[in-house]
Design a protein around this motif. Structure first.
Motif, PDB file in Angstrom:
ATOM      1  N   TRP A   1      44.334  35.500  39.759  1.00 17.02           N
ATOM      2  CA  TRP A   1      44.266  36.957  39.853  1.00 17.02           C
ATOM      3  C   TRP A   1      43.119  37.554  39.052  1.00 17.02           C
ATOM      4  CZ3 TRP A   1      44.628  40.233  35.802  1.00 17.02           C
ATOM      5  CH2 TRP A   1      45.235  39.771  34.638  1.00 17.02           C
ATOM      6  N   PRO A   2      42.715  37.000  37.892  1.00 16.50           N
ATOM      7  CA  PRO A   2      41.574  37.602  37.195  1.00 16.50           C
ATOM      8  C   PRO A   2      40.279  37.550  38.020  1.00 16.50           C
ATOM      9  CG  PRO A   2      42.799  36.229  35.671  1.00 16.50           C
ATOM     10  CD  PRO A   2      43.332  35.954  37.041  1.00 16.50           C
ATOM     11  N   GLN A   3      40.129  36.516  38.835  1.00 20.35           N
ATOM     12  CA  GLN A   3      38.960  36.447  39.707  1.00 20.35           C
ATOM     13  C   GLN A   3      38.980  37.597  40.716  1.00 20.35           C
ATOM     14  OE1 GLN A   3      39.850  32.457  41.141  1.00 20.35           O
ATOM     15  NE2 GLN A   3      37.883  31.736  40.323  1.00 20.35           N
ATOM     16  N   ALA A   4      40.132  37.823  41.330  1.00 19.72           N
ATOM     17  CA  ALA A   4      40.271  38.891  42.326  1.00 19.72           C
ATOM     18  C   ALA A   4      40.023  40.254  41.697  1.00 19.72           C
ATOM     19  CB  ALA A   4      41.651  38.838  42.963  1.00 19.72           C
TER      20      ALA A   4
ATOM     21  N   ALA B   1      38.287  48.611  44.878  1.00 20.26           N
ATOM     22  CA  ALA B   1      38.620  47.854  43.673  1.00 20.26           C
ATOM     23  C   ALA B   1      39.814  46.923  43.892  1.00 20.26           C
ATOM     24  CB  ALA B   1      38.902  48.810  42.519  1.00 20.26           C
ATOM     25  N   ALA B   2      40.772  47.362  44.676  1.00 21.06           N
ATOM     26  CA  ALA B   2      42.002  46.588  44.866  1.00 21.06           C
ATOM     27  C   ALA B   2      41.921  45.574  46.004  1.00 21.06           C
ATOM     28  CB  ALA B   2      43.169  47.538  45.129  1.00 21.06           C
ATOM     29  N   ALA B   3      40.973  45.721  46.917  1.00 27.14           N
ATOM     30  CA  ALA B   3      40.925  44.906  48.133  1.00 27.14           C
ATOM     31  C   ALA B   3      40.925  43.396  47.886  1.00 27.14           C
ATOM     32  CB  ALA B   3      39.728  45.314  48.988  1.00 27.14           C
ATOM     33  N   PRO B   4      40.118  42.868  46.965  1.00 27.09           N
ATOM     34  CA  PRO B   4      40.149  41.406  46.780  1.00 27.09           C
ATOM     35  C   PRO B   4      41.521  40.888  46.331  1.00 27.09           C
ATOM     36  CG  PRO B   4      38.166  42.315  45.824  1.00 27.09           C
ATOM     37  CD  PRO B   4      39.047  43.479  46.177  1.00 27.09           C
ATOM     38  N   TYR B   5      42.151  41.606  45.435  1.00 28.51           N
ATOM     39  CA  TYR B   5      43.476  41.188  44.972  1.00 28.51           C
ATOM     40  C   TYR B   5      44.496  41.288  46.102  1.00 28.51           C
ATOM     41  CZ  TYR B   5      47.856  40.979  42.444  1.00 28.51           C
ATOM     42  OH  TYR B   5      49.111  40.626  42.023  1.00 28.51           O
ATOM     43  N   LEU B   6      44.486  42.429  46.812  1.00 32.65           N
ATOM     44  CA  LEU B   6      45.437  42.623  47.909  1.00 32.65           C
ATOM     45  C   LEU B   6      45.234  41.582  49.004  1.00 32.65           C
ATOM     46  CD1 LEU B   6      45.327  46.519  48.204  1.00 32.65           C
ATOM     47  CD2 LEU B   6      47.146  45.112  47.181  1.00 32.65           C
ATOM     48  N   ALA B   7      43.980  41.326  49.354  1.00 33.45           N
ATOM     49  CA  ALA B   7      43.685  40.353  50.404  1.00 33.45           C
ATOM     50  C   ALA B   7      44.087  38.938  49.985  1.00 33.45           C
ATOM     51  CB  ALA B   7      42.200  40.404  50.769  1.00 33.45           C
ATOM     52  N   ALA B   8      43.805  38.573  48.758  1.00 33.18           N
ATOM     53  CA  ALA B   8      44.174  37.242  48.269  1.00 33.18           C
ATOM     54  C   ALA B   8      45.687  37.067  48.246  1.00 33.18           C
ATOM     55  CB  ALA B   8      43.571  36.992  46.887  1.00 33.18           C
ATOM     56  N   ARG B   9      46.398  38.104  47.845  1.00 32.31           N
ATOM     57  CA  ARG B   9      47.869  38.048  47.867  1.00 32.31           C
ATOM     58  C   ARG B   9      48.376  37.934  49.294  1.00 32.31           C
ATOM     59  NH1 ARG B   9      51.449  39.814  43.731  1.00 32.31           N
ATOM     60  NH2 ARG B   9      52.907  39.044  45.273  1.00 32.31           N
ATOM     61  N   PHE B  10      47.837  38.747  50.198  1.00 31.92           N
ATOM     62  CA  PHE B  10      48.254  38.742  51.591  1.00 31.92           C
ATOM     63  C   PHE B  10      47.998  37.376  52.239  1.00 31.92           C
ATOM     64  CE2 PHE B  10      47.648  39.493  56.137  1.00 31.92           C
ATOM     65  CZ  PHE B  10      48.827  40.190  56.436  1.00 31.92           C
ATOM     66  N   ARG B  11      46.882  36.750  51.908  1.00 31.54           N
ATOM     67  CA  ARG B  11      46.527  35.448  52.484  1.00 31.54           C
ATOM     68  C   ARG B  11      47.246  34.292  51.786  1.00 31.54           C
ATOM     69  NH1 ARG B  11      41.855  35.582  56.160  1.00 31.54           N
ATOM     70  NH2 ARG B  11      42.272  33.361  56.233  1.00 31.54           N
ATOM     71  N   GLY B  12      48.056  34.591  50.767  1.00 26.66           N
ATOM     72  CA  GLY B  12      48.817  33.554  50.080  1.00 26.66           C
ATOM     73  C   GLY B  12      47.991  32.747  49.106  1.00 26.66           C
TER      74      GLY B  12
ATOM     75  N   LEU C   1      47.184  33.837  46.090  1.00 31.19           N
ATOM     76  CA  LEU C   1      47.672  34.163  44.744  1.00 31.19           C
ATOM     77  C   LEU C   1      49.181  34.261  44.779  1.00 31.19           C
ATOM     78  CD1 LEU C   1      45.204  37.039  43.729  1.00 31.19           C
ATOM     79  CD2 LEU C   1      45.071  34.626  43.096  1.00 31.19           C
ATOM     80  N   PRO C   2      49.820  33.936  43.667  1.00 29.79           N
ATOM     81  CA  PRO C   2      51.292  34.058  43.620  1.00 29.79           C
ATOM     82  C   PRO C   2      51.741  35.512  43.619  1.00 29.79           C
ATOM     83  CG  PRO C   2      50.416  33.217  41.525  1.00 29.79           C
ATOM     84  CD  PRO C   2      49.270  33.379  42.465  1.00 29.79           C
TER      85      PRO C   2
END
Length: 132
Positions: free
Chosen positions: A66-69, A118-129, A131-132
């Motif tokens: 998550w810190p990367q996102a 700002a939130a898109a990378p985190y949201l996308a990574a979570r959505f794509r599985g 990130l936990p």
């Protein structure tokens, strides 16, 4: 370093889409719908485009923590703000005119677009599985 270069490449893609969105807004949306609905629709369209590009690109970024996102998202936000203010000042716009975009005046939802950016990378990574 590789993540930063990839993130920069994606941000440039988002920048191209944002410029195209601005052209669409000024040529069709505002004249056809009037100022307030045109600005709202333009902001929503750009937010969706940012989320779609990020959703497609996040596996290529290989974000695993998550810190990367969050770092990519904050980097995109910083780049966007820097570009927005530098380009505006080069056009001769005053600081007050530039800051008016952050007031939600006349339906301008630019602050929402920045939040999505700002939130898109985190949201996308979570959505794509990714990130936990």
């Amino acid at each position: 370093m590789i993540l930063a270069i990839k993130a920069l490449a994606i941000w440039f893609m988002i920048l191209v889409l944002a410029v195209a969105n601005g052209m669409l807004r000024e040529a069709l949306l505002v004249p056809g719908l009037s100022r307030t609905p045109g600005l709202v629709l333009s902001g929503l369209l750009l937010s969706v485009l940012i989320l779609l590009v990020t959703l497609l690109a996040v596996p290529w970024l290989q974000i695993t923590r998550w810190p990367q996102a969050v770092g990519v998202g904050l980097g995109w936000l910083a780049l966007t703000l820097t570009f927005e203010f530098a380009f505006g000042r080069l056009q001769g716009k005053s600081w007050s005119a530039l800051l008016e975009a952050y007031t939600f005046k006349d339906g301008n939802i630019w602050p929402v677009v920045l939040l999505i950016t700002a939130a898109a990378p985190y949201l996308a990574a979570r959505f794509r599985g990714l990130l936990p």
